[in-house]
Design a protein around this motif. Structure first.
Motif, PDB file in Angstrom:
ATOM      1  N   SER A  10       0.824  -1.225   0.000  1.00  0.00           N
ATOM      2  CA  SER A  10       0.000   0.000   0.000  1.00  0.00           C
ATOM      3  C   SER A  10       0.850   1.264   0.000  1.00  0.00           C
ATOM      4  O   SER A  10       0.431   2.299  -0.501  1.00  0.00           O
ATOM      5  N   VAL A  11       2.045   1.184   0.589  1.00  0.00           N
ATOM      6  CA  VAL A  11       2.982   2.304   0.587  1.00  0.00           C
ATOM      7  C   VAL A  11       4.217   1.848  -0.181  1.00  0.00           C
ATOM      8  O   VAL A  11       4.771   0.787   0.105  1.00  0.00           O
ATOM      9  N   SER A  12       4.612   2.633  -1.170  1.00  0.00           N
ATOM     10  CA  SER A  12       5.806   2.285  -1.933  1.00  0.00           C
ATOM     11  C   SER A  12       6.639   3.542  -2.134  1.00  0.00           C
ATOM     12  O   SER A  12       6.180   4.659  -1.878  1.00  0.00           O
ATOM     13  N   TYR A  13       7.869   3.339  -2.570  1.00  0.00           N
ATOM     14  CA  TYR A  13       8.740   4.486  -2.800  1.00  0.00           C
ATOM     15  C   TYR A  13       9.695   4.224  -3.954  1.00  0.00           C
ATOM     16  O   TYR A  13       9.944   3.070  -4.324  1.00  0.00           O
ATOM     17  N   LYS A  14      10.197   5.321  -4.481  1.00  0.00           N
ATOM     18  CA  LYS A  14      11.274   5.298  -5.459  1.00  0.00           C
ATOM     19  C   LYS A  14      12.318   6.291  -4.973  1.00  0.00           C
ATOM     20  O   LYS A  14      11.962   7.360  -4.476  1.00  0.00           O
ATOM     21  N   ILE A  15      13.571   5.929  -5.132  1.00  0.00           N
ATOM     22  CA  ILE A  15      14.669   6.821  -4.755  1.00  0.00           C
ATOM     23  C   ILE A  15      15.416   7.159  -6.039  1.00  0.00           C
ATOM     24  O   ILE A  15      15.986   6.277  -6.684  1.00  0.00           O
ATOM     25  N   SER A  16      15.395   8.439  -6.383  1.00  0.00           N
ATOM     26  CA  SER A  16      15.986   8.838  -7.659  1.00  0.00           C
ATOM     27  C   SER A  16      17.470   9.168  -7.538  1.00  0.00           C
ATOM     28  O   SER A  16      18.145   9.339  -8.549  1.00  0.00           O
ATOM     29  N   GLY A  17      17.984   9.238  -6.307  1.00  0.00           N
ATOM     30  CA  GLY A  17      19.403   9.553  -6.117  1.00  0.00           C
ATOM     31  C   GLY A  17      20.128   8.424  -5.421  1.00  0.00           C
ATOM     32  O   GLY A  17      19.696   7.273  -5.462  1.00  0.00           O
ATOM     33  N   VAL A  23      23.572   1.666   8.016  1.00  0.00           N
ATOM     34  CA  VAL A  23      23.908   1.655   9.440  1.00  0.00           C
ATOM     35  C   VAL A  23      23.083   0.571  10.107  1.00  0.00           C
ATOM     36  O   VAL A  23      21.883   0.446   9.849  1.00  0.00           O
ATOM     37  N   HIS A  24      23.731  -0.234  10.933  1.00  0.00           N
ATOM     38  CA  HIS A  24      23.026  -1.252  11.701  1.00  0.00           C
ATOM     39  C   HIS A  24      22.880  -0.712  13.122  1.00  0.00           C
ATOM     40  O   HIS A  24      23.824  -0.760  13.901  1.00  0.00           O
ATOM     41  N   CYS A  25      21.708  -0.185  13.417  1.00  0.00           N
ATOM     42  CA  CYS A  25      21.496   0.451  14.725  1.00  0.00           C
ATOM     43  C   CYS A  25      20.889  -0.557  15.699  1.00  0.00           C
ATOM     44  O   CYS A  25      19.903  -1.216  15.377  1.00  0.00           O
ATOM     45  N   HIS A  26      21.506  -0.649  16.878  1.00  0.00           N
ATOM     46  CA  HIS A  26      20.991  -1.587  17.882  1.00  0.00           C
ATOM     47  C   HIS A  26      20.561  -0.864  19.146  1.00  0.00           C
ATOM     48  O   HIS A  26      20.599  -1.425  20.237  1.00  0.00           O
ATOM     49  N   ALA A  42      19.372   3.241   5.947  1.00  0.00           N
ATOM     50  CA  ALA A  42      20.237   4.089   5.129  1.00  0.00           C
ATOM     51  C   ALA A  42      19.549   5.427   4.916  1.00  0.00           C
ATOM     52  O   ALA A  42      18.322   5.480   4.730  1.00  0.00           O
ATOM     53  N   ALA A  43      20.329   6.485   4.951  1.00  0.00           N
ATOM     54  CA  ALA A  43      19.786   7.823   4.761  1.00  0.00           C
ATOM     55  C   ALA A  43      19.475   8.059   3.284  1.00  0.00           C
ATOM     56  O   ALA A  43      20.168   7.561   2.399  1.00  0.00           O
ATOM     57  N   VAL A  44      18.418   8.804   3.054  1.00  0.00           N
ATOM     58  CA  VAL A  44      18.064   9.204   1.694  1.00  0.00           C
ATOM     59  C   VAL A  44      17.824  10.714   1.693  1.00  0.00           C
ATOM     60  O   VAL A  44      17.465  11.294   2.708  1.00  0.00           O
ATOM     61  N   LYS A  89      15.630   8.321   7.166  1.00  0.00           N
ATOM     62  CA  LYS A  89      16.311   7.035   7.030  1.00  0.00           C
ATOM     63  C   LYS A  89      15.287   5.969   6.759  1.00  0.00           C
ATOM     64  O   LYS A  89      14.228   5.936   7.384  1.00  0.00           O
ATOM     65  N   LYS A  90      15.623   5.100   5.816  1.00  0.00           N
ATOM     66  CA  LYS A  90      14.679   4.035   5.485  1.00  0.00           C
ATOM     67  C   LYS A  90      15.303   2.682   5.797  1.00  0.00           C
ATOM     68  O   LYS A  90      16.503   2.490   5.622  1.00  0.00           O
ATOM     69  N   PRO A  91      14.500   1.757   6.270  1.00  0.00           N
ATOM     70  CA  PRO A  91      15.017   0.404   6.501  1.00  0.00           C
ATOM     71  C   PRO A  91      15.403  -0.218   5.172  1.00  0.00           C
ATOM     72  O   PRO A  91      14.628  -0.168   4.200  1.00  0.00           O
ATOM     73  N   VAL A  92      16.592  -0.817   5.097  1.00  0.00           N
ATOM     74  CA  VAL A  92      17.025  -1.389   3.826  1.00  0.00           C
ATOM     75  C   VAL A  92      16.214  -2.636   3.457  1.00  0.00           C
ATOM     76  O   VAL A  92      16.145  -3.021   2.292  1.00  0.00           O
ATOM     77  N   GLY A  93      15.570  -3.234   4.429  1.00  0.00           N
ATOM     78  CA  GLY A  93      14.774  -4.434   4.161  1.00  0.00           C
ATOM     79  C   GLY A  93      13.492  -4.176   3.385  1.00  0.00           C
ATOM     80  O   GLY A  93      12.812  -5.121   2.990  1.00  0.00           O
ATOM     81  N   THR A  94      13.132  -2.926   3.138  1.00  0.00           N
ATOM     82  CA  THR A  94      11.904  -2.637   2.400  1.00  0.00           C
ATOM     83  C   THR A  94      12.153  -2.561   0.891  1.00  0.00           C
ATOM     84  O   THR A  94      11.214  -2.346   0.126  1.00  0.00           O
ATOM     85  N   GLN A  95      13.410  -2.727   0.466  1.00  0.00           N
ATOM     86  CA  GLN A  95      13.706  -2.679  -0.980  1.00  0.00           C
ATOM     87  C   GLN A  95      13.221  -3.924  -1.666  1.00  0.00           C
ATOM     88  O   GLN A  95      13.163  -4.978  -1.099  1.00  0.00           O
TER      89      GLN A  95
END
Ligand code: ZN
Length: 95
Positions: A10-17, A23-26, A42-44, A89-95
């Motif tokens: 239902s929510v999607s994204y595209k990163i053009s850059g 970063v693995h934050c614990h 990762a920051a976008v 910052k977006k979770p890399v697991g959503t790619q």
């Protein structure tokens, strides 16, 4: 072009850059928010982060000024942003 979505789509994204370093934050709030030992994010650049399905986004302010945006249907965290931080910052697991 990097694309991604929440679990239900239902929510999607595209990163053009480019995406920043992963970063693995614990910290305690990341562990709890992701239900795992750490979160990988990762920051976008906000202007290069194009969201679809914003009407399904909700957020939880896990600490003062830090909002974790998630899909209100499936619960997947799509991105997080601190008020004073320049980039979400977006979770890399959503790619
Ligand atoms: Zn969803």
């Amino acid at each position: 072009m990097i694309t991604g979505s929440c679990l239900c789509g239902s929510v999607s994204y595209k990163i053009s850059g480019k995406v920043g370093e992963i970063v693995h934050c614990h910290c305690k709030t990341c562990r709890k928010a992701h239900g795992s030992a750490f979160s990988s994010v990762a920051a976008v650049t906000e202007s290069e982060f194009h969201l679809e399905g914003r009407k399904h986004l909700n957020y939880f302010e896990s600490s003062k000024g830090k909002k974790r945006y998630f899909c209100s249907i499936c619960g997947t965290q799509v991105y997080a942003k601190k008020d004073e931080a320049p980039h979400p910052k977006k979770p890399v697991g959503t790619q």
